[in-house]
Scaffold this motif. Structure first.
Motif, PDB file in Angstrom:
ATOM      1  N   GLU A 155      18.776   2.116   7.318  1.00  0.00           N
ATOM      2  CA  GLU A 155      19.982   1.468   7.859  1.00  0.00           C
ATOM      3  C   GLU A 155      19.641   0.122   8.492  1.00  0.00           C
ATOM      4  N   VAL A 156      18.493   0.054   9.151  1.00  0.00           N
ATOM      5  CA  VAL A 156      18.034  -1.226   9.709  1.00  0.00           C
ATOM      6  C   VAL A 156      17.840  -2.244   8.588  1.00  0.00           C
ATOM      7  N   GLU A 157      17.246  -1.794   7.498  1.00  0.00           N
ATOM      8  CA  GLU A 157      17.045  -2.665   6.333  1.00  0.00           C
ATOM      9  C   GLU A 157      18.379  -3.212   5.826  1.00  0.00           C
ATOM     10  N   ALA A 158      19.380  -2.335   5.732  1.00  0.00           N
ATOM     11  CA  ALA A 158      20.696  -2.744   5.236  1.00  0.00           C
ATOM     12  C   ALA A 158      21.371  -3.719   6.202  1.00  0.00           C
ATOM     13  N   LEU A 159      21.272  -3.448   7.493  1.00  0.00           N
ATOM     14  CA  LEU A 159      21.863  -4.335   8.493  1.00  0.00           C
ATOM     15  C   LEU A 159      21.194  -5.706   8.490  1.00  0.00           C
TER      16      LEU A 159
ATOM     17  N   MET B 122      29.346  -3.087   7.915  1.00  0.00           N
ATOM     18  CA  MET B 122      28.392  -2.312   8.694  1.00  0.00           C
ATOM     19  C   MET B 122      27.862  -3.126   9.877  1.00  0.00           C
ATOM     20  N   LEU B 123      27.632  -4.415   9.658  1.00  0.00           N
ATOM     21  CA  LEU B 123      27.082  -5.264  10.710  1.00  0.00           C
ATOM     22  C   LEU B 123      28.097  -5.495  11.825  1.00  0.00           C
ATOM     23  N   SER B 124      29.333  -5.792  11.461  1.00  0.00           N
ATOM     24  CA  SER B 124      30.370  -6.029  12.478  1.00  0.00           C
ATOM     25  C   SER B 124      30.623  -4.769  13.296  1.00  0.00           C
ATOM     26  N   LYS B 125      30.547  -3.599  12.633  1.00  0.00           N
ATOM     27  CA  LYS B 125      30.722  -2.331  13.343  1.00  0.00           C
ATOM     28  C   LYS B 125      29.589  -2.126  14.349  1.00  0.00           C
ATOM     29  N   ALA B 126      28.352  -2.452  13.937  1.00  0.00           N
ATOM     30  CA  ALA B 126      27.196  -2.303  14.833  1.00  0.00           C
ATOM     31  C   ALA B 126      27.342  -3.205  16.052  1.00  0.00           C
ATOM     32  N   ILE B 127      27.832  -4.415  15.854  1.00  0.00           N
ATOM     33  CA  ILE B 127      28.011  -5.352  16.971  1.00  0.00           C
ATOM     34  C   ILE B 127      29.103  -4.856  17.916  1.00  0.00           C
ATOM     35  N   GLU B 128      30.200  -4.361  17.358  1.00  0.00           N
ATOM     36  CA  GLU B 128      31.292  -3.858  18.189  1.00  0.00           C
ATOM     37  C   GLU B 128      30.869  -2.630  18.993  1.00  0.00           C
ATOM     38  N   GLU B 129      30.106  -1.743  18.361  1.00  0.00           N
ATOM     39  CA  GLU B 129      29.613  -0.555  19.079  1.00  0.00           C
ATOM     40  C   GLU B 129      28.689  -0.951  20.221  1.00  0.00           C
ATOM     41  N   LEU B 130      27.854  -1.978  19.982  1.00  0.00           N
ATOM     42  CA  LEU B 130      26.956  -2.457  21.036  1.00  0.00           C
ATOM     43  C   LEU B 130      27.748  -3.106  22.169  1.00  0.00           C
ATOM     44  N   LYS B 131      28.810  -3.831  21.824  1.00  0.00           N
ATOM     45  CA  LYS B 131      29.666  -4.443  22.846  1.00  0.00           C
ATOM     46  C   LYS B 131      30.294  -3.369  23.732  1.00  0.00           C
ATOM     47  N   ASP B 132      30.807  -2.313  23.106  1.00  0.00           N
ATOM     48  CA  ASP B 132      31.430  -1.226  23.869  1.00  0.00           C
ATOM     49  C   ASP B 132      30.415  -0.569  24.802  1.00  0.00           C
ATOM     50  N   PHE B 133      29.219  -0.316  24.269  1.00  0.00           N
ATOM     51  CA  PHE B 133      28.163   0.307  25.067  1.00  0.00           C
ATOM     52  C   PHE B 133      27.757  -0.603  26.220  1.00  0.00           C
ATOM     53  N   ALA B 134      27.623  -1.898  25.924  1.00  0.00           N
ATOM     54  CA  ALA B 134      27.232  -2.878  26.944  1.00  0.00           C
ATOM     55  C   ALA B 134      28.274  -2.956  28.055  1.00  0.00           C
ATOM     56  N   SER B 135      29.538  -2.890  27.691  1.00  0.00           N
ATOM     57  CA  SER B 135      30.610  -2.938  28.700  1.00  0.00           C
ATOM     58  C   SER B 135      30.572  -1.714  29.598  1.00  0.00           C
ATOM     59  N   ARG B 136      30.388  -0.541  28.994  1.00  0.00           N
ATOM     60  CA  ARG B 136      30.348   0.695  29.777  1.00  0.00           C
ATOM     61  C   ARG B 136      29.174   0.715  30.749  1.00  0.00           C
ATOM     62  N   GLU B 137      28.033   0.142  30.313  1.00  0.00           N
ATOM     63  CA  GLU B 137      26.817   0.189  31.122  1.00  0.00           C
ATOM     64  C   GLU B 137      26.636  -1.033  32.031  1.00  0.00           C
ATOM     65  N   GLY B 138      27.563  -1.974  31.957  1.00  0.00           N
ATOM     66  CA  GLY B 138      27.484  -3.154  32.821  1.00  0.00           C
ATOM     67  C   GLY B 138      26.417  -4.162  32.420  1.00  0.00           C
ATOM     68  N   PHE B 139      26.112  -4.242  31.123  1.00  0.00           N
ATOM     69  CA  PHE B 139      25.057  -5.154  30.656  1.00  0.00           C
ATOM     70  C   PHE B 139      25.428  -6.626  30.795  1.00  0.00           C
ATOM     71  N   TYR B 140      26.727  -6.922  30.829  1.00  0.00           N
ATOM     72  CA  TYR B 140      27.131  -8.323  30.828  1.00  0.00           C
ATOM     73  C   TYR B 140      26.828  -9.021  32.155  1.00  0.00           C
TER      74      TYR B 140
END
Length: 271
Positions: free
Chosen positions: A165-169, A1-19
């Motif tokens: 879900e935050v608790e689990a992560l 669950m944690l690795s999926k959350a990080i990957e989803e955030l990476k994808d979102f960050a790339s699309r929005e130009g966060f890097y």
């Protein structure tokens, strides 16, 4: 669950130009903001943390917060808002948190502007009030919006995760926060600062700040001893407790009687 959350955030960050952006996270040291910081850092983003303190802040959690940000290699700023909090809350009706949040957000905005940050991040999750009526006004992805409209976009990496879900992560990430054993304001364990226990119907006075800190500091020691969650409202001195037993309540009432006497004597001395 944690690795999926990080990957989803990476994808979102790339699309929005966060890097290519500098991000400043409002970091309270609680589970939500700690998880948000963990995810943002592990997604490879340029993230820093800002924590607001005041004269009545709990002292005990701060070393744990600094240790956590240091372990992530995150730059961590501490800003004292005592004077701003007094200036913007005294003489007004409670709850104090409404006034304090405005002060913190305003200070975050100016700190971000002065120091070249492009985005402000917060640890709001799907159970928080911002989700729903307020963010429904935003036509885009709720994770990045201009609500509230302060002039800098706000990133909420946890906004689509429930408190459970935050608790689990957080558990998967092995995030452990320091507990003051407060009663908390919600069904899930939500700590904050002792000023939240000033009675809501009261006109805010500085003496209530001092009283809220003194009373709840003593109560927290009793709560920790008995492994219950307990806080006290002031100036009503109404005890709130999860899982209390008679022994804990008796000790709390005895401690509060002493605080009441000292407070009454101090008031008499002023008069």
């Amino acid at each position: 669950m944690l690795s999926k959350a990080i990957e989803e955030l990476k994808d979102f960050a790339s699309r929005e130009g966060f890097y290519e952006k500098k991000i400043l996270l409002m970091f309270s040291g609680g589970k939500d903001s700690s998880l948000a910081l963990y995810l943002l850092k592990n997604a490879g983003l340029n993230i820093s943390a800002i924590t607001f303190i005041h004269r009545w802040s709990w002292r005990e959690p701060l070393p744990h917060m600094l240790k956590f940000t240091a372990s992530l290699g995150v730059e961590h700023y501490l800003v004292d808002i005592t004077e701003s909090l007094l200036r913007n809350s005294l003489g007004k009706k409670g709850p104090i948190c409404i006034h304090c949040k405005k002060v913190m957000l305003k200070n975050t905005y100016w700190f971000a502007r002065i120091n070249g940050f492009d985005i402000i991040a917060k640890g709001d999750n799907a159970n928080d009030k911002i989700k729903g009526a307020l963010l429904d006004q935003w036509g885009g992805d709720h994770r990045l919006s201009t609500i509230p409209r302060i002039g800098i976009p706000i990133l909420r990496p946890l906004i689509n995760y429930t408190a459970e879900e935050v608790e689990a992560l957080a558990k998967e990430a092995d995030i452990r926060v320091f507990r003051m054993y407060e009663y908390g304001r919600r069904r899930q364990w939500r700590e904050g600062c002792p000023l939240q226990y000033i009675d809501k119907e009261q006109v805010i006075k500085e003496e209530y700040f001092d009283l809220a800190y003194k009373a709840n500091y003593e109560i927290s020691k009793i709560a920790r001893k008995h492994k219950v969650r307990m806080s006290v409202l002031v100036p009503s001195f109404r005890i709130m407790c999860h899982g209390c037993n008679e022994k804990a309540l008796k000790e709390a009432k005895t401690a509060l009687e002493g605080i009441k006497r000292r407070s009454a004597n101090a008031s008499s001395g002023k008069n």
